[in-house]
Structure formats: C-alpha cells, structure tokens
Design a protein around this motif. Structure first.
Motif, PDB file in Angstrom:
ATOM      1  N   ASP A  35       0.827  -1.205   0.000  1.00  0.00           N
ATOM      2  CA  ASP A  35       0.000   0.000   0.000  1.00  0.00           C
ATOM      3  C   ASP A  35       0.865   1.261   0.000  1.00  0.00           C
ATOM      4  OD1 ASP A  35      -2.235  -1.535  -0.099  1.00  0.00           O
ATOM      5  OD2 ASP A  35      -2.793  -1.292   1.997  1.00  0.00           O
ATOM      6  N   GLY A  36       1.620   1.442  -1.088  1.00  0.00           N
ATOM      7  CA  GLY A  36       2.461   2.626  -1.230  1.00  0.00           C
ATOM      8  C   GLY A  36       1.636   3.838  -1.597  1.00  0.00           C
ATOM      9  N   PRO A  37       2.238   5.013  -1.557  1.00  0.00           N
ATOM     10  CA  PRO A  37       3.674   5.256  -1.543  1.00  0.00           C
ATOM     11  C   PRO A  37       4.324   5.339  -0.165  1.00  0.00           C
ATOM     12  CG  PRO A  37       2.540   7.322  -1.864  1.00  0.00           C
ATOM     13  CD  PRO A  37       1.478   6.264  -1.836  1.00  0.00           C
ATOM     14  N   SER A  38       3.518   5.215   0.924  1.00  0.00           N
ATOM     15  CA  SER A  38       4.138   5.294   2.242  1.00  0.00           C
ATOM     16  C   SER A  38       3.603   4.259   3.217  1.00  0.00           C
ATOM     17  CB  SER A  38       3.946   6.693   2.847  1.00  0.00           C
ATOM     18  OG  SER A  38       2.559   6.957   3.056  1.00  0.00           O
ATOM     19  N   ILE A  75     -18.319   0.925  -5.209  1.00  0.00           N
ATOM     20  CA  ILE A  75     -17.685  -0.244  -4.604  1.00  0.00           C
ATOM     21  C   ILE A  75     -16.158  -0.179  -4.617  1.00  0.00           C
ATOM     22  CG2 ILE A  75     -19.667  -1.677  -5.181  1.00  0.00           C
ATOM     23  CD1 ILE A  75     -18.108  -2.854  -7.459  1.00  0.00           C
ATOM     24  N   ALA A  76     -15.602   0.902  -5.151  1.00  0.00           N
ATOM     25  CA  ALA A  76     -14.144   1.023  -5.204  1.00  0.00           C
ATOM     26  C   ALA A  76     -13.551   1.115  -3.799  1.00  0.00           C
ATOM     27  CB  ALA A  76     -13.754   2.261  -6.004  1.00  0.00           C
ATOM     28  N   PRO A  77     -12.327   0.627  -3.612  1.00  0.00           N
ATOM     29  CA  PRO A  77     -11.667   0.746  -2.316  1.00  0.00           C
ATOM     30  C   PRO A  77     -11.554   2.211  -1.892  1.00  0.00           C
ATOM     31  CG  PRO A  77     -10.474  -0.756  -3.746  1.00  0.00           C
ATOM     32  CD  PRO A  77     -11.503  -0.088  -4.591  1.00  0.00           C
ATOM     33  N   ARG A  78     -11.604   2.456  -0.611  1.00  0.00           N
ATOM     34  CA  ARG A  78     -11.503   3.824  -0.094  1.00  0.00           C
ATOM     35  C   ARG A  78     -10.680   3.816   1.187  1.00  0.00           C
ATOM     36  NH1 ARG A  78     -15.035   4.542   4.193  1.00  0.00           N
ATOM     37  NH2 ARG A  78     -16.756   3.049   4.379  1.00  0.00           N
ATOM     38  N   PRO A  79     -10.124   4.958   1.555  1.00  0.00           N
ATOM     39  CA  PRO A  79      -9.341   5.023   2.789  1.00  0.00           C
ATOM     40  C   PRO A  79     -10.234   4.921   4.021  1.00  0.00           C
ATOM     41  CG  PRO A  79      -9.524   7.190   1.806  1.00  0.00           C
ATOM     42  CD  PRO A  79     -10.104   6.233   0.821  1.00  0.00           C
ATOM     43  N   ILE A 126      -4.367  18.056   4.327  1.00  0.00           N
ATOM     44  CA  ILE A 126      -4.028  17.760   2.942  1.00  0.00           C
ATOM     45  C   ILE A 126      -5.229  17.344   2.109  1.00  0.00           C
ATOM     46  CG2 ILE A 126      -3.519  15.279   3.156  1.00  0.00           C
ATOM     47  CD1 ILE A 126      -1.035  15.772   1.426  1.00  0.00           C
ATOM     48  N   CYS A 127      -6.337  16.962   2.723  1.00  0.00           N
ATOM     49  CA  CYS A 127      -7.487  16.446   1.973  1.00  0.00           C
ATOM     50  C   CYS A 127      -8.026  17.487   1.001  1.00  0.00           C
ATOM     51  CB  CYS A 127      -8.597  16.026   2.933  1.00  0.00           C
ATOM     52  SG  CYS A 127     -10.069  15.421   2.068  1.00  0.00           S
ATOM     53  N   PRO A 128      -8.028  17.208  -0.312  1.00  0.00           N
ATOM     54  CA  PRO A 128      -8.468  18.220  -1.278  1.00  0.00           C
ATOM     55  C   PRO A 128      -9.954  18.534  -1.189  1.00  0.00           C
ATOM     56  CG  PRO A 128      -8.039  16.134  -2.380  1.00  0.00           C
ATOM     57  CD  PRO A 128      -7.547  15.986  -0.983  1.00  0.00           C
ATOM     58  N   GLN A 129     -10.761  17.569  -0.758  1.00  0.00           N
ATOM     59  CA  GLN A 129     -12.204  17.772  -0.663  1.00  0.00           C
ATOM     60  C   GLN A 129     -12.648  18.232   0.723  1.00  0.00           C
ATOM     61  OE1 GLN A 129     -13.171  17.965  -3.797  1.00  0.00           O
ATOM     62  NE2 GLN A 129     -14.849  16.502  -3.655  1.00  0.00           N
ATOM     63  N   LYS A 130     -11.689  18.350   1.648  1.00  0.00           N
ATOM     64  CA  LYS A 130     -12.000  18.703   3.037  1.00  0.00           C
ATOM     65  C   LYS A 130     -13.038  17.738   3.606  1.00  0.00           C
ATOM     66  CE  LYS A 130      -9.132  22.044   2.733  1.00  0.00           C
ATOM     67  NZ  LYS A 130      -7.768  21.817   3.275  1.00  0.00           N
ATOM     68  N   CYS A 174      -4.597  10.772  -0.570  1.00  0.00           N
ATOM     69  CA  CYS A 174      -3.626  11.731  -0.030  1.00  0.00           C
ATOM     70  C   CYS A 174      -3.480  11.558   1.487  1.00  0.00           C
ATOM     71  CB  CYS A 174      -4.066  13.164  -0.340  1.00  0.00           C
ATOM     72  SG  CYS A 174      -3.916  13.635  -2.069  1.00  0.00           S
ATOM     73  N   CYS A 175      -4.597  11.298   2.160  1.00  0.00           N
ATOM     74  CA  CYS A 175      -4.555  11.121   3.618  1.00  0.00           C
ATOM     75  C   CYS A 175      -3.705   9.905   3.979  1.00  0.00           C
ATOM     76  CB  CYS A 175      -5.965  10.995   4.172  1.00  0.00           C
ATOM     77  SG  CYS A 175      -6.937   9.652   3.417  1.00  0.00           S
ATOM     78  N   HIS A 176      -3.842   8.840   3.195  1.00  0.00           N
ATOM     79  CA  HIS A 176      -3.070   7.633   3.416  1.00  0.00           C
ATOM     80  C   HIS A 176      -1.575   7.903   3.265  1.00  0.00           C
ATOM     81  CE1 HIS A 176      -1.127   3.902   1.940  1.00  0.00           C
ATOM     82  NE2 HIS A 176      -1.904   3.298   2.810  1.00  0.00           N
ATOM     83  N   GLU A 177      -1.218   8.706   2.250  1.00  0.00           N
ATOM     84  CA  GLU A 177       0.190   9.032   1.998  1.00  0.00           C
ATOM     85  C   GLU A 177       0.812   9.793   3.153  1.00  0.00           C
ATOM     86  OE1 GLU A 177       1.007  11.033  -1.640  1.00  0.00           O
ATOM     87  OE2 GLU A 177      -0.408   9.851  -2.800  1.00  0.00           O
ATOM     88  N   ILE A 178       0.040  10.730   3.722  1.00  0.00           N
ATOM     89  CA  ILE A 178       0.637  11.694   4.643  1.00  0.00           C
ATOM     90  C   ILE A 178       0.622  11.241   6.092  1.00  0.00           C
ATOM     91  CG2 ILE A 178      -1.400  13.059   5.278  1.00  0.00           C
ATOM     92  CD1 ILE A 178       1.984  14.482   4.058  1.00  0.00           C
ATOM     93  N   CYS A 179      -0.202  10.223   6.439  1.00  0.00           N
ATOM     94  CA  CYS A 179      -0.328   9.822   7.844  1.00  0.00           C
ATOM     95  C   CYS A 179       1.026   9.388   8.401  1.00  0.00           C
ATOM     96  CB  CYS A 179      -1.339   8.690   7.981  1.00  0.00           C
ATOM     97  SG  CYS A 179      -1.542   8.148   9.695  1.00  0.00           S
ATOM     98  N   PRO A 180       1.507  10.027   9.467  1.00  0.00           N
ATOM     99  CA  PRO A 180       2.850   9.713   9.971  1.00  0.00           C
ATOM    100  C   PRO A 180       2.923   8.418  10.774  1.00  0.00           C
ATOM    101  CG  PRO A 180       1.850  11.396  11.343  1.00  0.00           C
ATOM    102  CD  PRO A 180       0.893  11.155  10.197  1.00  0.00           C
ATOM    103  N   VAL A 181       1.762   7.854  11.153  1.00  0.00           N
ATOM    104  CA  VAL A 181       1.783   6.649  11.987  1.00  0.00           C
ATOM    105  C   VAL A 181       1.106   5.459  11.306  1.00  0.00           C
ATOM    106  CG1 VAL A 181       1.943   7.911  14.151  1.00  0.00           C
ATOM    107  CG2 VAL A 181      -0.323   7.419  13.190  1.00  0.00           C
TER     108      VAL A 181
END
Length: 383
Positions: free
Chosen positions: A216-219, A317-321, A337-341, A362-369
């Motif tokens: 589950d990249g990029p992070s 039905i698409a995957p979502r965070p 960071i969420c573009p849609q707030k 984007c939220c998935h990418e940026i989460c530090p934990v």
C-alpha cells in the motif's frame, strides 16, 4: 531521444557499491552528456513526508550522494537539491523532512545546497490535455538540467509511483491537493501528469530500486529489497519497464494510458530496450501491489446495455481510505491535505466522510503513523 532503460546492480546501500553502480549508468546514458561546466543542475528526489531511509519511502541518501558525485565528475559545480513534500510547504517543514530522510546530511557533506526558500512561479503547461498552467518550484523553472531521482514504489491511486509520478513534487505543497480536487477521476489526473512531464522536461531519471516499497504505497506499504539502480532519458520507458517487473498492466496506470493515447509511449516495454546489466530486467517474484488495485476494473467487460451505469457502480464499490481510530494520534495532517475537506477531527481523532471522498489517498500518503488503511467492498475482500 534514447529509448533504452539502463540497469546496474546494487545489492545494498553500501556507499562504494551505490556510487560505482550509478557511475556505470552515467557512463552509458547518452542524456548525461547534457551535464557540463556552467550548467545549473537540479536534483529532484522523492521526499513525500518525514520518514527515515529505512522505511523505503524517500530516495535513499546514498543514491543522492552517488548522483551528486557523478554530476560533479562531469564538470558541473552549480548543483541544487529541491522537492516539495506532501502537506504544507514551509521552510521549517521542508528542513525537518530533509533531515529525517537523511538527505540533509548528505548535502552538507557533499557541499550541495538544499532548496528551502519555498518560492514558486506559474508556467504555461505543455500538452494542455488537462492543465493550461502549472505553478512550479522556482528552481524547476530555472534549471538547465533537471535530474529526476524517483524511488520504485507502488501507489494506491496510480498503481506505480516512479519516474513520471515523482515529478508531481515539482508542484508546491497543498497545490498538489488542489489538483486532486480539480481532477478527481484518475484518468484525468493521469493526463495532468503527462502534461506536467511535457512541461518540466527532465533530462533523465536515476531510479532508486536498491530497496523498493511494495504493498500500500507510496508510504503505507513495506520495504522490499530488489537490488538495482536504473537510468533513462525517457521517463515513460522507465515506467513501462517497471510495470513489467512488478506485474502491473501499463494501460491501467493512468498516466501511462494517457501517454499511450498521445503516442508518447508504447503499450508495453520491449525487453530489447533493456541495456547496461540487462539481465536485471526480469519479473520481481511476488511483488505486492496495492490493496486498492485491480479489483473492480470491469467496465470494458460489462454488457453494452448497462455499460452507462458501470462508472457509478465502480465509484460505489471502489476501495476507499479508512481510519483506524485507535491508532490515530490526532495530528490533523490528513485533514490539512485532503483536497475535498472530507476529513475532520472529532474528539481528537480523524474521521472521513465517505460520501465526499474522491479516493485520492492523499490522507493515506501523509499519515505519519500508518493509521489510515483501505476498505474494500466485501465481495472483493478475499479476492
């Protein structure tokens, strides 16, 4: 343009081994001839967020060091390292991420400045399929030679994050989130990335695949030792080669699909284009793709009378965070960071409003934990 992809073995981040491998690439790569005395050279790593080198999220410092030395050997003495990570783009934040990634220490040791002024300017977009204008980091606009330094990673939205996708960091800070908001469909987002590639026109890319990032990249994935570095003057060719190696269909990678429609790349990589230590071009056994990938792409196979309804069904039905509230530390970076707030903090924990989510991850990418995972439609959870 030279359409070969050059490979060199590097079994570890031992400084001498990486430097020797990168030098072999520079000696073979015709595009490296663009480097010389009096040229302003910009090195653009993958910075993304505050992660140490062991996480395989950012370009490894030893790869940056090896490229710096290879560039200097060719007479260039005006070097700069610049990138814009996810989230707010401020001098303090950028400095902290450079430090955490290990890139700051290498630049200090090699006496190469890091760009932390965080200035940007507008430039007309080339291609213009999805963008008419880009706001870009000022060094991107001023460089004579831009060298892209991507990391081999998977990506929850685009499937692959490598040479072409790494150029998204040329756009400052939260303006990247704005592009996600303007172009929520991944196909249109892919068209924009091709516009960006045509606008920035990097001289070539040097890929860090000594240790890649799978899953589950990029992070949010895991490190995966792969053992090579690669270089190419044609970034799309490099990404086509990587698709073949990790098991992705290029037509399903949004920016490669867009490039194919424009006649900028082939439908698949021709193995005859592998050069250097060409035997390294081979499938990577068991390379893990994102959990969001390939589970619901059935529009082309739907009966024609109901094909009009397929996009709506796929969105449903698409995957979502999804947020693990027990693991969430309430830092609020995902909400910023969420573009849609569509992410908000409630009682000190993040919450996503599913109906407004555009699945940009984007939220998935940026989460530090790593507290943001993926929820898949129940039918596909065991596929």
């Amino acid at each position: 343009m030279d359409d070969k992809v050059y490979f060199a073995a590097a079994g570890s981040y031992d400084p001498a081994a990486v430097e020797a491998a990168v030098e072999r690439l520079f000696c073979q790569l015709p595009a490296a001839a663009a480097i010389g005395p009096g040229k302003k050279v910009l090195l653009k790593p993958n910075l993304l967020a505050k992660h140490g080198p062991d996480k395989a999220v950012t370009t490894h410092p030893e790869v940056l060091r090896a490229v710096i030395r290879a560039v200097k050997r060719r007479g260039a003495d005006d070097l700069l390292v610049a990138d814009s990570p996810g989230g707010p783009y401020t001098p303090a934040l950028v400095k902290s991420i450079y430090k955490a990634s290990g890139l700051a220490a290498v630049c200090q040791e090699e006496q190469v400045p890091l760009y932390t002024a965080c200035e940007s300017a507008a430039a007309p977009a080339a291609g213009g399929a999805a963008a008419k204008e880009f706001t870009l980091l000022r060094p991107v606009l001023e460089a004579d030679v831009l060298i892209d330094l991507p990391k081999l990673k998977t990506h929850m939205m685009t499937g692959l994050s490598a040479a072409t996708k790494n150029l998204f960091g040329c756009i400052p800070g939260l303006q990247k989130a704005e592009w996600h908001m303007r172009l929520p469909e991944k196909e249109r987002f892919g068209e924009m990335l091709v516009d960006l590639l045509e606008t920035v026109k990097p001289a070539f890319a040097v890929l860090d695949a000594v240790v890649a990032h799978e899953g589950d990249g990029p992070s949010g994935g895991t490190p995966r030792p792969v053992g090579f570095v690669a270089a190419a003057g044609d970034l799309l060719q490099m990404d086509l080669a990587l698709c073949a190696m990790v098991g992705l269909q290029p037509a399903q990678v949004p920016y490669l699909s867009a490039a194919m429609w424009r006649g900028l790349c082939a439908e698949r990589f021709d193995p005859a284009k592998a050069a250097g230590e060409a035997e390294l071009f081979a499938p990577i056994d068991g390379f893990k793709l994102p959990s969001s990938w390939g589970s619901v792409d059935f529009a082309d196979n739907a009966p024609r009378p109901i094909r009009w309804a397929v996009p709506a069904v796929q969105r449903a039905i698409a995957p979502r965070p999804v947020i693990d509230r027990a693991g969430c530390i309430g830092c609020g970076q995902c909400a910023t960071i969420c573009p849609q707030k569509t992410v908000r903090l409630e009682e000190g924990r993040a919450r996503i409003l599913p109906k407004r989510c555009i699945r940009c991850f984007c939220c998935h990418e940026i989460c530090p934990v790593g507290a943001i995972g993926t929820k898949r439609f129940f039918i596909f959870q065991k596929l």
